[in-house]
Design a protein around this motif. Structure first.
Motif, PDB file in Angstrom:
ATOM      1  N   LEU A   1      -7.789   4.825  -5.489  1.00  0.00           N
ATOM      2  CA  LEU A   1      -7.053   3.606  -5.823  1.00  0.00           C
ATOM      3  C   LEU A   1      -7.999   2.409  -5.954  1.00  0.00           C
ATOM      4  O   LEU A   1      -7.890   1.615  -6.885  1.00  0.00           O
ATOM      5  CB  LEU A   1      -5.994   3.338  -4.756  1.00  0.00           C
ATOM      6  N   VAL A   2      -8.958   2.305  -5.061  1.00  0.00           N
ATOM      7  CA  VAL A   2      -9.936   1.213  -5.099  1.00  0.00           C
ATOM      8  C   VAL A   2     -10.810   1.325  -6.344  1.00  0.00           C
ATOM      9  O   VAL A   2     -11.028   0.331  -7.047  1.00  0.00           O
ATOM     10  CB  VAL A   2     -10.810   1.210  -3.823  1.00  0.00           C
TER      11      VAL A   2
ATOM     12  N   ILE B   1       0.833  -1.206   0.000  1.00  0.00           N
ATOM     13  CA  ILE B   1       0.000   0.000   0.000  1.00  0.00           C
ATOM     14  C   ILE B   1       0.866   1.254   0.000  1.00  0.00           C
ATOM     15  O   ILE B   1       0.494   2.276  -0.571  1.00  0.00           O
ATOM     16  CB  ILE B   1      -1.010  -0.013   1.173  1.00  0.00           C
TER      17      ILE B   1
ATOM     18  N   SER C   1      -4.929   8.902  -2.719  1.00  0.00           N
ATOM     19  CA  SER C   1      -6.206   8.567  -2.101  1.00  0.00           C
ATOM     20  C   SER C   1      -6.489   7.073  -2.209  1.00  0.00           C
ATOM     21  O   SER C   1      -6.504   6.506  -3.302  1.00  0.00           O
ATOM     22  CB  SER C   1      -7.333   9.350  -2.781  1.00  0.00           C
ATOM     23  N   LYS C   2      -6.746   6.441  -1.086  1.00  0.00           N
ATOM     24  CA  LYS C   2      -7.095   5.013  -1.095  1.00  0.00           C
ATOM     25  C   LYS C   2      -8.409   4.795  -1.825  1.00  0.00           C
ATOM     26  O   LYS C   2      -8.588   3.795  -2.515  1.00  0.00           O
ATOM     27  CB  LYS C   2      -7.205   4.480   0.333  1.00  0.00           C
ATOM     28  N   TYR C   3      -9.333   5.744  -1.690  1.00  0.00           N
ATOM     29  CA  TYR C   3     -10.620   5.636  -2.364  1.00  0.00           C
ATOM     30  C   TYR C   3     -10.437   5.616  -3.884  1.00  0.00           C
ATOM     31  O   TYR C   3     -10.987   4.772  -4.576  1.00  0.00           O
ATOM     32  CB  TYR C   3     -11.535   6.798  -1.955  1.00  0.00           C
TER      33      TYR C   3
ATOM     34  N   GLN D   1       0.451   4.174  -2.725  1.00  0.00           N
ATOM     35  CA  GLN D   1       0.086   5.535  -2.344  1.00  0.00           C
ATOM     36  C   GLN D   1       1.119   6.561  -2.771  1.00  0.00           C
ATOM     37  O   GLN D   1       0.830   7.750  -2.775  1.00  0.00           O
ATOM     38  CB  GLN D   1      -0.187   5.620  -0.849  1.00  0.00           C
TER      39      GLN D   1
END
Length: 64
Positions: A20-21, A7, A16-18, A11
């Protein structure tokens, strides 16, 4: 158990993890239909993992 790519590496490319998803899920869906992989010899056997490897390789990104 270590997941590849990590991760932290992901990143560095997409903060943003959102985002990325969303990006990886859309790309995985696209890969199931087209099989047009942008990297050679992926480590992952699953489409989401392949999409994340493309992000790490700089082949998949979000235009701001």
């Amino acid at each position: 158990m270590m997941l590849e790519p990590s991760i932290d590496k992901l990143q560095e490319k997409i903060e943003s993890k959102y985002k990325l998803v969303i990006l990886s899920s859309r790309r995985a869906r696209n890969l199931t239909e087209n099989k047009d992989l942008q990297i050679d010899k992926p480590k992952s056997k699953k489409y989401v993992g392949m999409a994340l490897e493309e992000v790490t390789a700089g082949k998949l990104y979000i235009e701001e």
